[in-house]
Write a protein that holds these residues in place. Structure first.
Motif, mmCIF file in Angstrom:
data_model
loop_
_atom_site.group_PDB
_atom_site.id
_atom_site.type_symbol
_atom_site.label_atom_id
_atom_site.label_comp_id
_atom_site.label_asym_id
_atom_site.label_seq_id
_atom_site.Cartn_x
_atom_site.Cartn_y
_atom_site.Cartn_z
ATOM 1 N N VAL A 336 0.857 -1.185 0.000
ATOM 2 C CA VAL A 336 0.000 0.000 0.000
ATOM 3 C C VAL A 336 0.892 1.233 0.000
ATOM 4 O O VAL A 336 1.765 1.379 0.857
ATOM 5 N N VAL A 337 0.679 2.100 -0.993
ATOM 6 C CA VAL A 337 1.383 3.385 -1.058
ATOM 7 C C VAL A 337 0.338 4.461 -1.277
ATOM 8 O O VAL A 337 -0.426 4.407 -2.246
ATOM 9 N N GLU A 338 0.284 5.419 -0.376
ATOM 10 C CA GLU A 338 -0.767 6.443 -0.433
ATOM 11 C C GLU A 338 -0.208 7.766 0.077
ATOM 12 O O GLU A 338 0.617 7.800 1.004
ATOM 13 N N LYS A 339 -0.694 8.864 -0.515
ATOM 14 C CA LYS A 339 -0.335 10.195 -0.039
ATOM 15 C C LYS A 339 -1.582 10.848 0.539
ATOM 16 O O LYS A 339 -2.632 10.868 -0.106
ATOM 17 N N ILE A 340 -1.458 11.337 1.752
ATOM 18 C CA ILE A 340 -2.593 11.974 2.420
ATOM 19 C C ILE A 340 -2.175 13.369 2.879
ATOM 20 O O ILE A 340 -0.992 13.634 3.131
ATOM 21 N N SER A 341 -3.158 14.255 2.973
ATOM 22 C CA SER A 341 -2.910 15.628 3.428
ATOM 23 C C SER A 341 -3.436 15.791 4.841
ATOM 24 O O SER A 341 -4.545 15.350 5.164
ATOM 25 N N LEU A 342 -2.624 16.421 5.685
ATOM 26 C CA LEU A 342 -3.008 16.621 7.080
ATOM 27 C C LEU A 342 -3.493 18.049 7.296
ATOM 28 O O LEU A 342 -2.998 18.992 6.679
ATOM 29 N N ASP A 343 -4.480 18.163 8.199
ATOM 30 C CA ASP A 343 -4.893 19.498 8.636
ATOM 31 C C ASP A 343 -3.759 20.119 9.461
ATOM 32 O O ASP A 343 -2.882 19.418 9.984
ATOM 33 N N GLN A 344 -3.788 21.428 9.569
ATOM 34 C CA GLN A 344 -2.786 22.161 10.344
ATOM 35 C C GLN A 344 -1.365 21.867 9.833
ATOM 36 O O GLN A 344 -0.401 21.827 10.604
ATOM 37 N N ALA A 345 -1.250 21.631 8.511
ATOM 38 C CA ALA A 345 0.042 21.240 7.946
ATOM 39 C C ALA A 345 1.128 22.276 8.208
ATOM 40 O O ALA A 345 2.305 21.932 8.405
ATOM 41 N N ASP A 346 0.743 23.548 8.238
ATOM 42 C CA ASP A 346 1.742 24.600 8.425
ATOM 43 C C ASP A 346 2.317 24.604 9.840
ATOM 44 O O ASP A 346 3.362 25.219 10.094
ATOM 45 N N ARG A 347 1.642 23.926 10.776
ATOM 46 C CA ARG A 347 2.093 23.922 12.168
ATOM 47 C C ARG A 347 2.821 22.630 12.546
ATOM 48 O O ARG A 347 3.315 22.506 13.659
ATOM 49 N N ILE A 348 2.880 21.654 11.632
ATOM 50 C CA ILE A 348 3.486 20.354 11.954
ATOM 51 C C ILE A 348 5.005 20.471 11.905
ATOM 52 O O ILE A 348 5.586 20.893 10.895
ATOM 53 N N LEU A 349 5.643 20.094 13.009
ATOM 54 C CA LEU A 349 7.100 20.093 13.061
ATOM 55 C C LEU A 349 7.670 18.760 12.570
ATOM 56 O O LEU A 349 8.600 18.721 11.779
ATOM 57 N N GLN A 350 7.112 17.678 13.050
ATOM 58 C CA GLN A 350 7.570 16.358 12.610
ATOM 59 C C GLN A 350 6.579 15.289 13.034
ATOM 60 O O GLN A 350 5.813 15.464 13.982
ATOM 61 N N ILE A 351 6.615 14.185 12.294
ATOM 62 C CA ILE A 351 5.833 13.007 12.674
ATOM 63 C C ILE A 351 6.672 12.190 13.647
ATOM 64 O O ILE A 351 7.830 11.872 13.387
ATOM 65 N N CYS A 352 6.089 11.874 14.788
ATOM 66 C CA CYS A 352 6.855 11.108 15.774
ATOM 67 C C CYS A 352 6.418 9.652 15.870
ATOM 68 O O CYS A 352 7.164 8.818 16.403
ATOM 69 N N HIS A 353 5.230 9.310 15.331
ATOM 70 C CA HIS A 353 4.800 7.910 15.444
ATOM 71 C C HIS A 353 3.635 7.662 14.493
ATOM 72 O O HIS A 353 2.797 8.541 14.250
ATOM 73 N N SER A 354 3.603 6.464 13.957
ATOM 74 C CA SER A 354 2.449 6.023 13.158
ATOM 75 C C SER A 354 2.180 4.562 13.478
ATOM 76 O O SER A 354 3.107 3.774 13.689
ATOM 77 N N GLU A 355 0.914 4.208 13.548
ATOM 78 C CA GLU A 355 0.541 2.808 13.767
ATOM 79 C C GLU A 355 -0.753 2.526 13.022
ATOM 80 O O GLU A 355 -1.555 3.434 12.749
ATOM 81 N N GLY A 356 -0.914 1.256 12.653
ATOM 82 C CA GLY A 356 -2.068 0.919 11.823
ATOM 83 C C GLY A 356 -2.698 -0.401 12.209
ATOM 84 O O GLY A 356 -2.063 -1.269 12.825
ATOM 85 N N THR A 357 -3.951 -0.550 11.815
ATOM 86 C CA THR A 357 -4.708 -1.776 12.037
ATOM 87 C C THR A 357 -5.366 -2.179 10.723
ATOM 88 O O THR A 357 -5.977 -1.345 10.051
ATOM 89 N N VAL A 358 -5.222 -3.453 10.363
ATOM 90 C CA VAL A 358 -5.818 -3.965 9.128
ATOM 91 C C VAL A 358 -7.209 -4.505 9.434
ATOM 92 O O VAL A 358 -7.382 -5.333 10.335
ATOM 93 N N LYS A 359 -8.192 -4.030 8.667
ATOM 94 C CA LYS A 359 -9.562 -4.505 8.839
ATOM 95 C C LYS A 359 -10.098 -4.974 7.488
ATOM 96 O O LYS A 359 -10.018 -4.239 6.492
ATOM 97 N N ILE A 360 -10.624 -6.188 7.464
ATOM 98 C CA ILE A 360 -11.183 -6.768 6.239
ATOM 99 C C ILE A 360 -12.674 -6.433 6.179
ATOM 100 O O ILE A 360 -13.438 -6.761 7.092
ATOM 101 N N ASP A 361 -13.073 -5.772 5.094
ATOM 102 C CA ASP A 361 -14.487 -5.419 4.918
ATOM 103 C C ASP A 361 -15.264 -6.505 4.185
ATOM 104 O O ASP A 361 -16.421 -6.784 4.523
ATOM 105 N N ASP A 362 -14.627 -7.112 3.168
ATOM 106 C CA ASP A 362 -15.370 -8.065 2.347
ATOM 107 C C ASP A 362 -14.400 -9.004 1.643
ATOM 108 O O ASP A 362 -13.276 -8.604 1.287
ATOM 109 N N THR A 363 -14.817 -10.237 1.456
ATOM 110 C CA THR A 363 -14.092 -11.192 0.615
ATOM 111 C C THR A 363 -15.069 -11.793 -0.379
ATOM 112 O O THR A 363 -16.237 -12.021 -0.054
ATOM 113 N N GLU A 364 -14.599 -12.024 -1.589
ATOM 114 C CA GLU A 364 -15.456 -12.572 -2.640
ATOM 115 C C GLU A 364 -14.680 -13.612 -3.428
ATOM 116 O O GLU A 364 -13.550 -13.371 -3.874
ATOM 117 N N ILE A 365 -15.287 -14.777 -3.581
ATOM 118 C CA ILE A 365 -14.673 -15.860 -4.343
ATOM 119 C C ILE A 365 -14.978 -15.667 -5.822
ATOM 120 O O ILE A 365 -16.141 -15.554 -6.219
#
Length: 523
Positions: A336-365
């Motif tokens: 997965v490669v994605e670009k997202i825009s953050l609010d208050q971008a002009d005030r962000i000094l640095q990203i200090c942490h990111s974490e994620g959870t995978v959730k499956i919505d649907d499977t189809e055979i």
């Protein structure tokens, strides 16, 4: 006397699924020892299942939601409020028997913490509970014939066999694995006054069955926010990736078993402690993983397909049995490669942490495999230039879809899917844009049900000599399109070996139009 030698095959049939969504909602008073709440910065929660009781046509689940909130107090400092909400939920499962095996999965779909007032918080969440039910099924299939008796009255029996690949659950096992380590602060970090926030996540867990043991390895990501020591010290954070490896003793396990394992963190604790110089620069990390293991064993079985006798009348009793075959065991990785825009971008000094959870919505055979759709629920924690709000967070959902190749899959295939997150990074680009790169693991075990007719009994009686005498002693025969040597020999009261010897055949194959001389076997 003719007896069938049978083999017991222990199978587990999928019996049904059931889901339930529960809403947890409670209010919590801020303790007197804490400041008034000005702003909630971070919220997180974990589901702990205490018990799963199987009853007739329902499952009773007891557990709790453990939550933690990081908030900014009215005096400007950061503090943490934690608590839990207990729940007990009956899930109706039609047809469920108390002897059935129940596997429970769960997801924390949503967690919201709101301010009622500066001394009171409202915690709301939605929890999805998923029940999968299997029932034990024992199949006794004939694999050999024992004629026994003396040389005078031994039945002359011909047998037709077939090979079948069968997968059955060989082992279920639950166990725990403990990870203990010490995290030491780097030289540019101040001493710890007190810990404000902790997170532990698993990454890239792999498991490998061996004879008598299960090998496992992976990484545990540890993230800590702490208040630095000294007046006016800034808020600090530490992020470490701790590799782990080890083994669990499972005496009945063998290397050729096919594993399907779910891993959860059921206990986690981080505590600050002094180093050798007496300064608070170390943290003891302690966590316990629970492994719910289900292991399949593939076996090539030789079953009896048909029996007849040249000196007895045999009446066969058969029934239809349902076997499982492993269609595919596939560990796929979705980038997965994605670009997202953050609010208050002009005030962000640095990203200090990111974490994620995978959730499956649907499977189809589909014809080409299993199509999976889901979201990567991403949370980004960042530092801002606003001294009043130095730490902020945002949550973004990044959709993904992926095709897991599974040749031969169809609507009858039973798919068991375990998603996971192997890698995740969030890097600040120009213009307030964050580039997110992730690797999602999709562990699929697909079982294909196969219906086979098996022989369960053979009733023996004396040969009807009148019917036998009506058959010609020798006959010429032209092979028909649907014929095989087996059904020709059975129909004309002879044996395959006799047909081969009489006609000078080199193997057991015949083609339509072939001419054969058939000689009746004498009873």
């Amino acid at each position: 006397m003719l007896e069938l030698v049978k083999k017991n095959i222990h199978m587990n049939r999928w019996k049904g699924y059931a889901t339930s969504q529960i809403t947890l909602d409670d209010d919590f008073i801020v303790p007197d020892s804490m400041d008034d709440v000005d702003q909630i910065i971070l919220s997180s929660g974990d589901i702990t299942i205490d018990s799963v009781k199987v009853q007739t046509e329902r499952v009773m689940v007891r557990g709790k939601l453990d939550f933690m909130n990081l908030f900014r107090g009215a005096e400007g400092g950061l503090q943490t409020l934690s608590g839990n909400i207990n729940f007990e939920e009956p899930i109706n499962v039609p047809g469920l028997d108390e002897k059935d095996y129940v596997q429970l999965g769960w997801d924390l779909e949503d967690l919201n913490t709101g301010l009622i007032n500066s001394r009171k918080l409202s915690v709301k969440s939605i929890v999805s509970l998923k029940v999968k039910v299997e029932t034990a099924s024992d199949i006794n299939a004939a694999v050999e014939v024992d004629t026994g008796g003396t040389a005078i009255d031994v039945p002359m029996v011909e047998t037709l066999r077939r090979n079948l690949d069968v997968a059955s659950i060989a082992l279920r096992h639950k166990d725990t694995f403990r990870i203990k380590d010490t995290v030491t602060l780097s030289g540019n970090k101040p001493n710890i006054d007190h810990i404000l926030w902790t997170e532990m996540k698993l990454r890239g867990v792999s498991l490998r069955p061996m004879d008598g043991k299960m090998m496992l390895d992976g990484e545990q990501l540890v993230f800590v926010i702490y208040q630095g020591e000294g007046e006016g010290a800034p808020i600090q954070w530490v992020e470490e990736s701790i590799p782990f490896s080890g083994e669990l003793s499972v005496p009945d396990m063998t290397e050729d078993m096919v594993p399907l394992v779910t891993v959860h963190i059921i206990h986690k604790d981080i505590e600050a402690k002094p180093d050798a110089d007496g300064e608070m620069r170390e943290m003891d990390m302690d966590s316990v993983l629970e492994l719910d293991m289900k292991l399949y064993k593939e076996e090539n079985m030789e079953l009896l397909s048909d029996i007849y006798s040249t000196n007895r009348e045999l009446t066969l009793q058969t029934e239809e049995a349902l076997f499982d075959k492993i269609l595919t065991k596939n560990m796929s990785r979705c980038k997965v490669v994605e670009k997202i825009s953050l609010d208050q971008a002009d005030r962000i000094l640095q990203i200090c942490h990111s974490e994620g959870t995978v959730k499956i919505d649907d499977t189809e055979i589909k014809e080409d495999g299993l199509h999976v759709e889901g979201v990567l629920e991403l949370r980004i924690l960042y530092m801002t230039s606003d001294d009043a709000q130095p730490i902020q967070s945002t949550v973004e959902d990044i959709p993904f879809h992926f095709l897991i190749e599974a040749p031969g899959i169809n609507e009858q295939t039973v798919c068991q899917l375990n998603p996971g997150l192997e890698q995740l990074s969030a890097v600040m680009m120009g213009g307030g844009t964050v580039e997110v790169k992730a690797t999602i693991s999709l562990d699929l075990l697909a079982l294909q049900p196969i219906r086979e007719r098996i022989i369960t009994n053979a009733l023996e009686s004396p040969m009807d000599l009148n019917n036998l005498q009506k058959l010609p002693g020798i006959v010429g025969y032209i092979v028909q399109p649907e014929d095989s040597l087996w059904n020709i020999a059975k129909k004309f009261h002879t044996t395959i070996d006799t047909i081969i010897a009489t006609n000078g055949l080199t193997d057991k194959s015949v083609r339509p139009g072939d001419r054969l001389i058939l000689v009746k076997e004498l009873a």
